[in-house]
Design a protein around this motif. Structure first.
Motif, PDB file in Angstrom:
ATOM      1  N   ARG A  97       0.724  -1.130  -0.090  1.00  0.00           N
ATOM      2  CA  ARG A  97      -0.068   0.052   0.076  1.00  0.00           C
ATOM      3  C   ARG A  97       1.017   1.250   0.069  1.00  0.00           C
ATOM      4  O   ARG A  97       0.576   2.267  -0.525  1.00  0.00           O
ATOM      5  N   ALA A  98       1.983   1.211   0.731  1.00  0.00           N
ATOM      6  CA  ALA A  98       2.829   2.230   0.712  1.00  0.00           C
ATOM      7  C   ALA A  98       3.526   2.602  -0.915  1.00  0.00           C
ATOM      8  O   ALA A  98       3.571   3.769  -1.161  1.00  0.00           O
ATOM      9  N   ALA A  99       3.715   1.700  -1.428  1.00  0.00           N
ATOM     10  CA  ALA A  99       4.385   1.614  -2.755  1.00  0.00           C
ATOM     11  C   ALA A  99       3.098   2.151  -3.755  1.00  0.00           C
ATOM     12  O   ALA A  99       3.612   3.028  -4.693  1.00  0.00           O
ATOM     13  N   MET A 100       1.888   1.621  -3.372  1.00  0.00           N
ATOM     14  CA  MET A 100       0.955   2.178  -4.204  1.00  0.00           C
ATOM     15  C   MET A 100       0.487   3.471  -4.107  1.00  0.00           C
ATOM     16  O   MET A 100       0.268   4.140  -5.129  1.00  0.00           O
ATOM     17  N   ARG A 101       0.461   3.835  -2.822  1.00  0.00           N
ATOM     18  CA  ARG A 101      -0.032   5.135  -2.359  1.00  0.00           C
ATOM     19  C   ARG A 101       1.079   6.247  -2.565  1.00  0.00           C
ATOM     20  O   ARG A 101       0.995   7.343  -2.984  1.00  0.00           O
ATOM     21  N   ASP A 102       2.185   6.000  -2.165  1.00  0.00           N
ATOM     22  CA  ASP A 102       3.352   6.875  -2.011  1.00  0.00           C
ATOM     23  C   ASP A 102       4.523   6.863  -2.735  1.00  0.00           C
ATOM     24  O   ASP A 102       5.367   7.803  -2.925  1.00  0.00           O
ATOM     25  N   GLY A 103       4.300   5.627  -3.674  1.00  0.00           N
ATOM     26  CA  GLY A 103       5.478   5.534  -4.472  1.00  0.00           C
ATOM     27  C   GLY A 103       6.772   5.009  -3.745  1.00  0.00           C
ATOM     28  O   GLY A 103       7.983   5.140  -4.146  1.00  0.00           O
ATOM     29  N   THR A 104       6.678   4.303  -2.626  1.00  0.00           N
ATOM     30  CA  THR A 104       7.660   4.096  -1.776  1.00  0.00           C
ATOM     31  C   THR A 104       7.957   2.708  -1.879  1.00  0.00           C
ATOM     32  O   THR A 104       7.333   1.673  -1.817  1.00  0.00           O
ATOM     33  N   PRO A 105       9.449   2.395  -2.512  1.00  0.00           N
ATOM     34  CA  PRO A 105       9.501   0.793  -2.764  1.00  0.00           C
ATOM     35  C   PRO A 105      10.126   0.305  -1.514  1.00  0.00           C
ATOM     36  O   PRO A 105      10.303   1.043  -0.494  1.00  0.00           O
ATOM     37  N   LEU A 122      11.418 -10.331  -0.986  1.00  0.00           N
ATOM     38  CA  LEU A 122      10.472  -9.894  -1.650  1.00  0.00           C
ATOM     39  C   LEU A 122      10.939  -8.200  -2.060  1.00  0.00           C
ATOM     40  O   LEU A 122      11.373  -7.457  -1.170  1.00  0.00           O
ATOM     41  N   ARG A 123      10.547  -7.840  -3.191  1.00  0.00           N
ATOM     42  CA  ARG A 123      10.957  -6.364  -3.640  1.00  0.00           C
ATOM     43  C   ARG A 123       9.757  -5.882  -4.227  1.00  0.00           C
ATOM     44  O   ARG A 123       9.113  -6.613  -5.311  1.00  0.00           O
ATOM     45  N   ILE A 124       9.212  -4.896  -3.856  1.00  0.00           N
ATOM     46  CA  ILE A 124       8.009  -4.098  -4.033  1.00  0.00           C
ATOM     47  C   ILE A 124       8.387  -2.826  -4.684  1.00  0.00           C
ATOM     48  O   ILE A 124       8.980  -2.017  -4.030  1.00  0.00           O
ATOM     49  N   VAL A 125       8.056  -2.385  -6.013  1.00  0.00           N
ATOM     50  CA  VAL A 125       8.258  -0.922  -6.654  1.00  0.00           C
ATOM     51  C   VAL A 125       7.068  -0.474  -7.146  1.00  0.00           C
ATOM     52  O   VAL A 125       6.284  -1.375  -7.954  1.00  0.00           O
ATOM     53  N   PRO A 126       6.862   0.977  -7.141  1.00  0.00           N
ATOM     54  CA  PRO A 126       5.733   1.223  -7.738  1.00  0.00           C
ATOM     55  C   PRO A 126       6.314   1.406  -9.399  1.00  0.00           C
ATOM     56  O   PRO A 126       7.019   1.410  -9.758  1.00  0.00           O
ATOM     57  N   MET A 127       4.903   1.352 -10.247  1.00  0.00           N
ATOM     58  CA  MET A 127       4.992   1.500 -11.619  1.00  0.00           C
ATOM     59  C   MET A 127       4.356   2.818 -12.041  1.00  0.00           C
ATOM     60  O   MET A 127       3.749   3.396 -11.360  1.00  0.00           O
ATOM     61  N   ARG A 128       5.296   3.406 -12.923  1.00  0.00           N
ATOM     62  CA  ARG A 128       4.798   4.707 -13.411  1.00  0.00           C
ATOM     63  C   ARG A 128       3.294   4.463 -14.073  1.00  0.00           C
ATOM     64  O   ARG A 128       2.860   3.817 -14.563  1.00  0.00           O
ATOM     65  N   GLY A 129       2.330   5.472 -13.542  1.00  0.00           N
ATOM     66  CA  GLY A 129       1.189   5.662 -14.017  1.00  0.00           C
ATOM     67  C   GLY A 129       0.266   4.850 -13.155  1.00  0.00           C
ATOM     68  O   GLY A 129      -1.066   4.888 -13.321  1.00  0.00           O
ATOM     69  N   GLY A 130       0.616   4.204 -12.043  1.00  0.00           N
ATOM     70  CA  GLY A 130      -0.128   3.336 -11.105  1.00  0.00           C
ATOM     71  C   GLY A 130       0.158   1.945 -11.072  1.00  0.00           C
ATOM     72  O   GLY A 130       0.537   1.247 -11.935  1.00  0.00           O
ATOM     73  N   GLY A 131      -0.084   1.323 -10.091  1.00  0.00           N
ATOM     74  CA  GLY A 131       0.316   0.032 -10.028  1.00  0.00           C
ATOM     75  C   GLY A 131       1.410  -0.275  -9.298  1.00  0.00           C
ATOM     76  O   GLY A 131       2.408   0.601  -9.067  1.00  0.00           O
ATOM     77  N   VAL A 132       1.859  -1.632  -9.263  1.00  0.00           N
ATOM     78  CA  VAL A 132       2.985  -2.137  -8.425  1.00  0.00           C
ATOM     79  C   VAL A 132       3.595  -3.200  -8.962  1.00  0.00           C
ATOM     80  O   VAL A 132       2.677  -3.927  -9.531  1.00  0.00           O
ATOM     81  N   ALA A 133       4.741  -3.416  -9.070  1.00  0.00           N
ATOM     82  CA  ALA A 133       5.494  -4.697  -9.507  1.00  0.00           C
ATOM     83  C   ALA A 133       6.208  -5.073  -8.314  1.00  0.00           C
ATOM     84  O   ALA A 133       6.799  -4.542  -7.658  1.00  0.00           O
ATOM     85  N   LEU A 134       6.045  -6.646  -8.375  1.00  0.00           N
ATOM     86  CA  LEU A 134       6.528  -7.546  -7.238  1.00  0.00           C
ATOM     87  C   LEU A 134       7.415  -8.495  -7.907  1.00  0.00           C
ATOM     88  O   LEU A 134       7.258  -9.257  -8.658  1.00  0.00           O
ATOM     89  N   THR A 135       8.791  -8.635  -7.051  1.00  0.00           N
ATOM     90  CA  THR A 135       9.629  -9.566  -7.500  1.00  0.00           C
ATOM     91  C   THR A 135       9.905 -10.654  -6.387  1.00  0.00           C
ATOM     92  O   THR A 135       9.984  -9.853  -5.231  1.00  0.00           O
ATOM     93  N   LEU A 136       9.786 -11.986  -6.354  1.00  0.00           N
ATOM     94  CA  LEU A 136       9.799 -12.707  -5.264  1.00  0.00           C
ATOM     95  C   LEU A 136      11.110 -13.649  -5.598  1.00  0.00           C
ATOM     96  O   LEU A 136      10.901 -14.340  -6.479  1.00  0.00           O
ATOM     97  N   THR A 137      11.951 -13.668  -4.596  1.00  0.00           N
ATOM     98  CA  THR A 137      13.067 -14.827  -4.745  1.00  0.00           C
ATOM     99  C   THR A 137      13.151 -15.706  -3.575  1.00  0.00           C
ATOM    100  O   THR A 137      13.210 -15.305  -2.567  1.00  0.00           O
TER     101      THR A 137
END
Length: 346
Positions: A97-105, A122-137
């Motif tokens: 939610r922080a990544a989606m709302r505030d753009g905080t990775p 887990l790595r969570i990063v915001p996407m330009r224009g809205g949404g988030v991308a998640l990578t799980l290792t």
């Protein structure tokens, strides 16, 4: 699948990703951009998925299918919190939610709630224009290997300490002879303790070596608080054998200072500093031990074992030029050594 919403194309998702992707048109003979992007996402070993601003899955790669045990056709278009209600009320939800709302990775390690026997990063990063991308290792094997290495290092430390304790006990019995002075016995025991302290520093770094600062701090610890010592210098890493030689050399200097030099008086001080000089192959470590505020110092008539350990031991181990000066104002020891596999910067 019935009830699932169509997902955006990979190109539309790529336009939102937090990094730039070249958007030049391929030639007719080249694969389309969407095909190339899909090939990249499918080739990575990490699970990757993306969510739009409504928390719907819009990308779900092959590695994600394998990890979660579900086909993308059953996931794309569905709400994250519907699919994964276990994540509600957890740090995972807060980070998303922080990544989606505030753009905080965010990036963190955690036990998998879907697979409790696994540990993931887990790595969570915001996407330009809205949404988030998640990578799980999945880092379970790495964490297991790290734990095994720590166990082996602790076992090695235990065995080395037992060996040192055995040597100390044998020495204590052997050196009770009236032919051995109490001072010689005390010095020998102190050197064994210094060796044990050097071992503790190496164990803290899993026997990969030790920083010069940590070796110096461990040496200074038995001789008073920080007011008696000034220890400063850039980050220098010493190989295990070099760290041990440095620890024993500094122990001898500190012991002599406590008995005859600056540390034998309330106002005495020791400055231990080091710098790096030169560049490239000429880069060198320059270390200076300087005592002030102690009694007048004179040169000993004959060099003892401690002096030989300081001068010859460090010179040999570090391929260094060393100098020990008994100046009237206090002992000054200097060492200049080339950087090498045993002495590295940073």
């Amino acid at each position: 699948m019935h009830g699932l919403q169509a997902s955006p194309s990979p190109a539309r998702v790529a336009a939102k990703l937090p990094y730039r992707v070249p958007m030049s048109m391929p030639s007719p003979s080249e694969p389309s951009y969407e095909a190339r992007l899909e090939a990249v996402l499918e080739s990575v070993s990490d699970a990757f998925y993306a969510l739009d601003s409504d928390w719907r899955f819009v990308v779900f790669n092959r590695a994600a299918e394998e990890y979660f045990g579900v086909a993308r056709e059953a996931i794309l278009g569905r709400d994250l919190w519907e699919v994964f209600p276990q994540g509600l009320g957890t740090p995972f939800e807060a980070s998303c939610r922080a990544a989606m709302r505030d753009g905080t990775p965010a990036s963190f390690e955690t036990s998998s709630r879907l697979r409790p026997d696994r540990v993931v990063e887990l790595r969570i990063v915001p996407m330009r224009g809205g949404g988030v991308a998640l990578t799980l290792t999945d880092i379970t094997e790495r964490k297991t290997a790290d734990a095994r290495q720590r166990l082996l290092a602790n076992e090695l430390n235990h065995r080395v300490k037992n060996s040192l304790a055995t040597v100390q006990a044998i020495a204590a019995q052997s050196l009770r002879s009236p032919d051995v002075s109490p001072e010689a016995r005390e010095r020998f025991m102190a050197r064994l303790i210094a060796l044990a302290r050097a071992n503790d520093v190496l164990v803290a770094e899993t026997w990969t070596g030790a920083s010069l600062a940590s070796v110096a701090a461990e040496m200074a610890n038995p001789h008073g608080d920080d007011e008696r010592f000034t220890i400063a210098g850039p980050e220098i890493h010493l190989a295990p054998q070099t760290a041990t030689a440095m620890a024993l050399g500094l122990h001898e200097l500190a012991t002599n200072a406590a008995k005859y030099g600056a540390l034998s008086t309330p106002d005495g001080r020791v400055s231990l500093t080091w710098t790096l000089e030169g560049a490239a192959e000429a880069r060198r470590l320059k270390l200076i031990w300087r005592e002030t505020g102690g009694p007048p110092v004179g040169s000993p008539g004959q060099a003892g074992f401690g002096s030989r350990l300081i001068e010859r031991g460090l010179a040999s181990e570090l391929q260094a030029n060393v100098r020990l000066v008994y100046a009237p104002g206090g002992v000054v020891f200097s060492l200049t050594a080339p950087l090498s596999e045993s002495v590295t910067e940073g």
